[in-house]
Design a protein around this motif. Sequence first.
Motif, PDB file in Angstrom:
ATOM      1  N   ILE A  58       0.846  -1.310   0.037  1.00  0.00           N
ATOM      2  CA  ILE A  58      -0.041   0.023   0.222  1.00  0.00           C
ATOM      3  C   ILE A  58       0.923   1.315   0.023  1.00  0.00           C
ATOM      4  N   TYR A  59       0.586   2.095  -0.941  1.00  0.00           N
ATOM      5  CA  TYR A  59       1.365   3.201  -1.224  1.00  0.00           C
ATOM      6  C   TYR A  59       0.655   4.515  -0.533  1.00  0.00           C
ATOM      7  N   VAL A  60       1.120   5.237   0.501  1.00  0.00           N
ATOM      8  CA  VAL A  60       0.431   5.960   1.010  1.00  0.00           C
ATOM      9  C   VAL A  60       0.784   7.580   0.406  1.00  0.00           C
ATOM     10  N   GLU A  61      -0.175   8.513   0.195  1.00  0.00           N
ATOM     11  CA  GLU A  61       0.289   9.435  -0.740  1.00  0.00           C
ATOM     12  C   GLU A  61       0.930  10.655   0.479  1.00  0.00           C
ATOM     13  N   GLY A  62       1.499  11.552  -0.050  1.00  0.00           N
ATOM     14  CA  GLY A  62       2.105  12.731   0.604  1.00  0.00           C
ATOM     15  C   GLY A  62       1.000  13.779   1.070  1.00  0.00           C
ATOM     16  N   ASP A  63       1.484  14.869   1.296  1.00  0.00           N
ATOM     17  CA  ASP A  63       0.660  16.022   1.872  1.00  0.00           C
ATOM     18  C   ASP A  63      -0.227  16.661   0.973  1.00  0.00           C
ATOM     19  N   GLY A  64       0.300  16.345  -0.373  1.00  0.00           N
ATOM     20  CA  GLY A  64      -0.457  16.881  -1.583  1.00  0.00           C
ATOM     21  C   GLY A  64      -0.322  18.543  -1.665  1.00  0.00           C
ATOM     22  N   ASN A  65      -1.510  19.045  -1.849  1.00  0.00           N
ATOM     23  CA  ASN A  65      -1.736  20.623  -1.969  1.00  0.00           C
ATOM     24  C   ASN A  65      -2.192  21.266  -0.796  1.00  0.00           C
ATOM     25  N   ALA A  66      -1.262  21.277   0.366  1.00  0.00           N
ATOM     26  CA  ALA A  66      -1.795  21.486   1.707  1.00  0.00           C
ATOM     27  C   ALA A  66      -1.946  23.046   1.652  1.00  0.00           C
ATOM     28  N   TYR A  67      -0.897  23.735   1.090  1.00  0.00           N
ATOM     29  CA  TYR A  67      -0.877  25.220   1.220  1.00  0.00           C
ATOM     30  C   TYR A  67      -1.151  25.654  -0.255  1.00  0.00           C
ATOM     31  N   SER A  68      -1.702  26.838  -0.539  1.00  0.00           N
ATOM     32  CA  SER A  68      -1.643  27.478  -1.508  1.00  0.00           C
ATOM     33  C   SER A  68      -0.604  28.690  -1.810  1.00  0.00           C
ATOM     34  N   MET A  69      -0.300  28.904  -0.562  1.00  0.00           N
ATOM     35  CA  MET A  69       0.677  29.840  -0.186  1.00  0.00           C
ATOM     36  C   MET A  69       1.185  29.635   1.056  1.00  0.00           C
ATOM     37  N   ARG A  70       2.614  30.176   1.476  1.00  0.00           N
ATOM     38  CA  ARG A  70       3.226  29.510   2.601  1.00  0.00           C
ATOM     39  C   ARG A  70       2.451  29.646   4.044  1.00  0.00           C
ATOM     40  N   THR A  71       1.501  30.533   3.787  1.00  0.00           N
ATOM     41  CA  THR A  71       0.931  30.645   5.287  1.00  0.00           C
ATOM     42  C   THR A  71      -0.772  30.526   4.959  1.00  0.00           C
ATOM     43  N   ARG A  72      -1.038  30.273   3.820  1.00  0.00           N
ATOM     44  CA  ARG A  72      -2.651  29.880   3.394  1.00  0.00           C
ATOM     45  C   ARG A  72      -2.887  28.649   2.913  1.00  0.00           C
ATOM     46  N   PRO A  73      -3.724  28.002   3.648  1.00  0.00           N
ATOM     47  CA  PRO A  73      -4.105  26.688   3.387  1.00  0.00           C
ATOM     48  C   PRO A  73      -5.126  26.754   1.974  1.00  0.00           C
ATOM     49  N   SER A  74      -4.672  25.907   1.188  1.00  0.00           N
ATOM     50  CA  SER A  74      -5.476  25.422   0.075  1.00  0.00           C
ATOM     51  C   SER A  74      -6.836  25.080   0.544  1.00  0.00           C
ATOM     52  N   LEU A  75      -7.747  25.146  -0.494  1.00  0.00           N
ATOM     53  CA  LEU A  75      -9.249  24.660  -0.398  1.00  0.00           C
ATOM     54  C   LEU A  75      -9.362  23.022  -1.069  1.00  0.00           C
ATOM     55  N   ASP A  76      -8.339  22.862  -1.400  1.00  0.00           N
ATOM     56  CA  ASP A  76      -8.404  21.260  -1.884  1.00  0.00           C
ATOM     57  C   ASP A  76      -7.081  20.817  -1.896  1.00  0.00           C
ATOM     58  N   PRO A  77      -6.692  19.646  -0.946  1.00  0.00           N
ATOM     59  CA  PRO A  77      -5.332  19.321  -0.638  1.00  0.00           C
ATOM     60  C   PRO A  77      -5.017  18.098  -2.078  1.00  0.00           C
ATOM     61  N   THR A  78      -5.801  17.948  -2.822  1.00  0.00           N
ATOM     62  CA  THR A  78      -5.520  16.768  -3.799  1.00  0.00           C
ATOM     63  C   THR A  78      -4.231  17.194  -4.404  1.00  0.00           C
ATOM     64  N   PRO A  79      -3.272  16.249  -4.428  1.00  0.00           N
ATOM     65  CA  PRO A  79      -1.959  16.623  -4.855  1.00  0.00           C
ATOM     66  C   PRO A  79      -2.037  16.813  -6.485  1.00  0.00           C
ATOM     67  N   HIS A  80      -1.176  17.743  -6.916  1.00  0.00           N
ATOM     68  CA  HIS A  80      -1.112  18.066  -8.445  1.00  0.00           C
ATOM     69  C   HIS A  80      -0.224  16.900  -9.096  1.00  0.00           C
ATOM     70  N   THR A  81       0.675  16.331  -8.256  1.00  0.00           N
ATOM     71  CA  THR A  81       1.560  15.374  -8.631  1.00  0.00           C
ATOM     72  C   THR A  81       1.379  14.169  -7.728  1.00  0.00           C
ATOM     73  N   PRO A  82       0.726  13.217  -7.910  1.00  0.00           N
ATOM     74  CA  PRO A  82       0.506  12.047  -6.951  1.00  0.00           C
ATOM     75  C   PRO A  82       1.691  11.352  -6.889  1.00  0.00           C
ATOM     76  N   ALA A  83       2.522  11.633  -5.970  1.00  0.00           N
ATOM     77  CA  ALA A  83       3.765  10.986  -5.758  1.00  0.00           C
ATOM     78  C   ALA A  83       3.810   9.619  -5.401  1.00  0.00           C
ATOM     79  N   ALA A  84       3.109   9.306  -4.413  1.00  0.00           N
ATOM     80  CA  ALA A  84       2.929   7.640  -4.200  1.00  0.00           C
ATOM     81  C   ALA A  84       2.388   7.045  -5.116  1.00  0.00           C
ATOM     82  N   LEU A  85       1.614   7.537  -6.125  1.00  0.00           N
ATOM     83  CA  LEU A  85       1.005   6.637  -7.240  1.00  0.00           C
ATOM     84  C   LEU A  85       2.165   6.707  -8.146  1.00  0.00           C
TER      85      LEU A  85
END
Length: 272
Positions: A58-85
């Motif tokens: 089982i390959y567990v994905e990373g944190d994904g798109n956690a922040y849109s800016m350094r101090t601003r959380p994103s609205l969607d954490p889905t990874p742009h590049t699914p590293a674990a995949l």
Amino acid sequence: MRRSVPLLLVALLLLSGCAPGRRAPAALENRADWRELSVDRPLPARAWLRGRADVLWIYVEGDGNAYSMRTRPSLDPTPHTPAALILALKDDSPAVAYAGRPCQYGPDEPCVAADWTTGRFSERVLAAENGLVDRLKTAAGARKVVLVGFSGGGAVAALLAARRSDVAGLVTVCGVLDHELWTRLHGVTPLSGSLNPADAAPRLGGVPQVHFSGGEDRIAPPELAASFARRLPPDAPCTLITVPGLAHDPHGCPPIRGFSERLNDEFLPAFP
């Protein structure tokens, strides 16, 4: 006339930390050999499975798109590049799964931004991911699992391994294995709502494990794996491997199953 998005809807999205749903990873679209599974509580989480076998990787994905800016959380954490995949698709084992993190690939209630920021390794995040592992294991007809985590997925994999009795092996790639040290190194907000995998290390003495770090990784440097390993019992079956030239990039990581002769000789024979 062009209509603007109602302000109330925008406010609700910002308060919930959620955005409209996402499709499956592009690499798995129209792939009949991979099937989707999911859990809804305590948080929604999605995974994709190929094959059946006694041992499921089982390959567990990373944190994904956690922040849109350094101090601003994103609205969607889905990874742009699914590293674990990327790593999972290189694995030719009889049974392989790719596990997204909770709220990725279509966040919905009860997700909030803390679930992929300061609380990305919280108890409820781990409960959801643990339930997803249970579903995958049952669907694959597996007796044991090998947990492979990339970046923040390495933290999740280690924390899950510490609470399960069916983990035949633990592998991390560029893993955030000590998030207290990690936030200090980067001078960012501590993950105050998260469990630290380094604290779980003393409970992992019986789990065969390999932790890969990148010699050029500035995001999750080798110090994190070393800090984690120092917390393991002295006789723990653990190998640390620093890959020269590897940055925080799964594209530069060879297949886990054939990573090196050292991996094949020292790690895989330890599996039951």
